[in-house]
Design a protein around this motif. Sequence first.
Motif, PDB file in Angstrom:
ATOM      1  N   THR A   1      16.085  -1.911  -2.925  1.00 53.03           N
ATOM      2  CA  THR A   1      14.901  -1.497  -3.684  1.00 53.03           C
ATOM      3  C   THR A   1      13.726  -2.358  -3.234  1.00 53.03           C
ATOM      4  O   THR A   1      13.807  -3.587  -3.232  1.00 53.03           O
ATOM      5  N   VAL A   2      12.638  -1.700  -2.875  1.00 54.72           N
ATOM      6  CA  VAL A   2      11.445  -2.401  -2.396  1.00 54.72           C
ATOM      7  C   VAL A   2      10.347  -2.211  -3.432  1.00 54.72           C
ATOM      8  O   VAL A   2       9.995  -1.083  -3.780  1.00 54.72           O
ATOM      9  N   ASN A   3       9.846  -3.329  -3.961  1.00 53.40           N
ATOM     10  CA  ASN A   3       8.694  -3.272  -4.870  1.00 53.40           C
ATOM     11  C   ASN A   3       7.440  -3.463  -4.039  1.00 53.40           C
ATOM     12  O   ASN A   3       7.273  -4.481  -3.389  1.00 53.40           O
ATOM     13  N   GLU A   4       6.576  -2.473  -4.075  1.00 48.50           N
ATOM     14  CA  GLU A   4       5.373  -2.527  -3.265  1.00 48.50           C
ATOM     15  C   GLU A   4       4.169  -2.316  -4.172  1.00 48.50           C
ATOM     16  O   GLU A   4       4.169  -1.441  -5.026  1.00 48.50           O
ATOM     17  N   GLN A   5       3.160  -3.164  -3.969  1.00 49.01           N
ATOM     18  CA  GLN A   5       1.947  -3.001  -4.776  1.00 49.01           C
ATOM     19  C   GLN A   5       0.891  -2.335  -3.911  1.00 49.01           C
ATOM     20  O   GLN A   5       0.574  -2.819  -2.827  1.00 49.01           O
ATOM     21  N   GLN A   6       0.389  -1.202  -4.405  1.00 50.19           N
ATOM     22  CA  GLN A   6      -0.632  -0.462  -3.675  1.00 50.19           C
ATOM     23  C   GLN A   6      -1.953  -0.630  -4.415  1.00 50.19           C
ATOM     24  O   GLN A   6      -2.034  -0.393  -5.617  1.00 50.19           O
ATOM     25  N   CYS A   7      -2.984  -1.052  -3.688  1.00 50.05           N
ATOM     26  CA  CYS A   7      -4.300  -1.275  -4.289  1.00 50.05           C
ATOM     27  C   CYS A   7      -5.341  -0.451  -3.545  1.00 50.05           C
ATOM     28  O   CYS A   7      -5.230  -0.223  -2.352  1.00 50.05           O
ATOM     29  N   SER A   8      -6.325  -0.013  -4.287  1.00 45.63           N
ATOM     30  CA  SER A   8      -7.445   0.692  -3.673  1.00 45.63           C
ATOM     31  C   SER A   8      -8.714   0.310  -4.423  1.00 45.63           C
ATOM     32  O   SER A   8      -8.678   0.010  -5.610  1.00 45.63           O
ATOM     33  N   THR A   9      -9.808   0.286  -3.706  1.00 43.98           N
ATOM     34  CA  THR A   9     -11.099  -0.040  -4.315  1.00 43.98           C
ATOM     35  C   THR A   9     -11.765   1.260  -4.741  1.00 43.98           C
ATOM     36  O   THR A   9     -11.911   2.185  -3.946  1.00 43.98           O
ATOM     37  N   VAL A  10     -12.149   1.328  -6.002  1.00 42.04           N
ATOM     38  CA  VAL A  10     -12.761   2.529  -6.566  1.00 42.04           C
ATOM     39  C   VAL A  10     -14.224   2.222  -6.851  1.00 42.04           C
ATOM     40  O   VAL A  10     -14.539   1.239  -7.532  1.00 42.04           O
TER      41      VAL A  10
ATOM     42  N   GLU B   1      -8.163  -1.116  -8.173  1.00 44.03           N
ATOM     43  CA  GLU B   1      -7.087  -0.530  -8.968  1.00 44.03           C
ATOM     44  C   GLU B   1      -5.783  -0.728  -8.209  1.00 44.03           C
ATOM     45  O   GLU B   1      -5.687  -0.416  -7.027  1.00 44.03           O
ATOM     46  N   CYS B   2      -4.787  -1.281  -8.892  1.00 44.32           N
ATOM     47  CA  CYS B   2      -3.489  -1.543  -8.262  1.00 44.32           C
ATOM     48  C   CYS B   2      -2.387  -0.876  -9.076  1.00 44.32           C
ATOM     49  O   CYS B   2      -2.484  -0.761 -10.292  1.00 44.32           O
ATOM     50  N   SER B   3      -1.345  -0.472  -8.372  1.00 39.29           N
ATOM     51  CA  SER B   3      -0.171   0.068  -9.035  1.00 39.29           C
ATOM     52  C   SER B   3       1.062  -0.382  -8.260  1.00 39.29           C
ATOM     53  O   SER B   3       1.027  -0.515  -7.042  1.00 39.29           O
ATOM     54  N   THR B   4       2.124  -0.670  -8.995  1.00 34.06           N
ATOM     55  CA  THR B   4       3.373  -1.109  -8.368  1.00 34.06           C
ATOM     56  C   THR B   4       4.268   0.109  -8.156  1.00 34.06           C
ATOM     57  O   THR B   4       4.501   0.882  -9.074  1.00 34.06           O
ATOM     58  N   VAL B   5       4.725   0.268  -6.926  1.00 34.46           N
ATOM     59  CA  VAL B   5       5.576   1.398  -6.568  1.00 34.46           C
ATOM     60  C   VAL B   5       6.970   0.853  -6.259  1.00 34.46           C
ATOM     61  O   VAL B   5       7.132  -0.027  -5.410  1.00 34.46           O
ATOM     62  N   ASN B   6       7.954   1.343  -7.002  1.00 28.36           N
ATOM     63  CA  ASN B   6       9.346   0.976  -6.732  1.00 28.36           C
ATOM     64  C   ASN B   6       9.939   2.042  -5.821  1.00 28.36           C
ATOM     65  O   ASN B   6       9.947   3.212  -6.154  1.00 28.36           O
TER      66      ASN B   6
END
Length: 141
Positions: free
Chosen positions: A87-96, A36-41
């Motif tokens: 502004t930093v666009n960072e993608q955070q991913c985690s394995t579920v 699961e990934c989400s983009t954090v601004n």
Amino acid sequence: MEKECNTVNEQKCSTVNEKKCEKVDKQKCETVNEKECSTVNEQKCSTKMEQQCSTVNEQECSTVNEQECSTTTERSCDTVNEQKCSTVNEQQCSTVNMQKCSTVNEQECSTVNEMKCSTKMEQECSTKMEQQCSTVNEQKC
């Protein structure tokens, strides 16, 4: 003549193999790894304080029959506050780990050994013949 009868009971047994089947609902589960990934601004700001100084040499002269000159050194400083933002666009991913289950219809069969018996009744008869003899003495007068 005499008739003689006997009843004979005979039991016959045999093993019968019978296959019995029934439907069984079983639940099968498996663990599934999903990413699961989400983009954090994110806005990052920093304030930079800078002091800017400059030295100014000024010469003052005045003429009164004599020339008088003097050099004045003056230092001028200003503090400049500068704010820098990005502004930093960072993608955070985690394995579920998820468990997925489903119901499966299966047919289970088993062999059943069953003993089946039957009784057979027979009547056996025989005729017995007997001869009876006797001697009779007869007298005639």
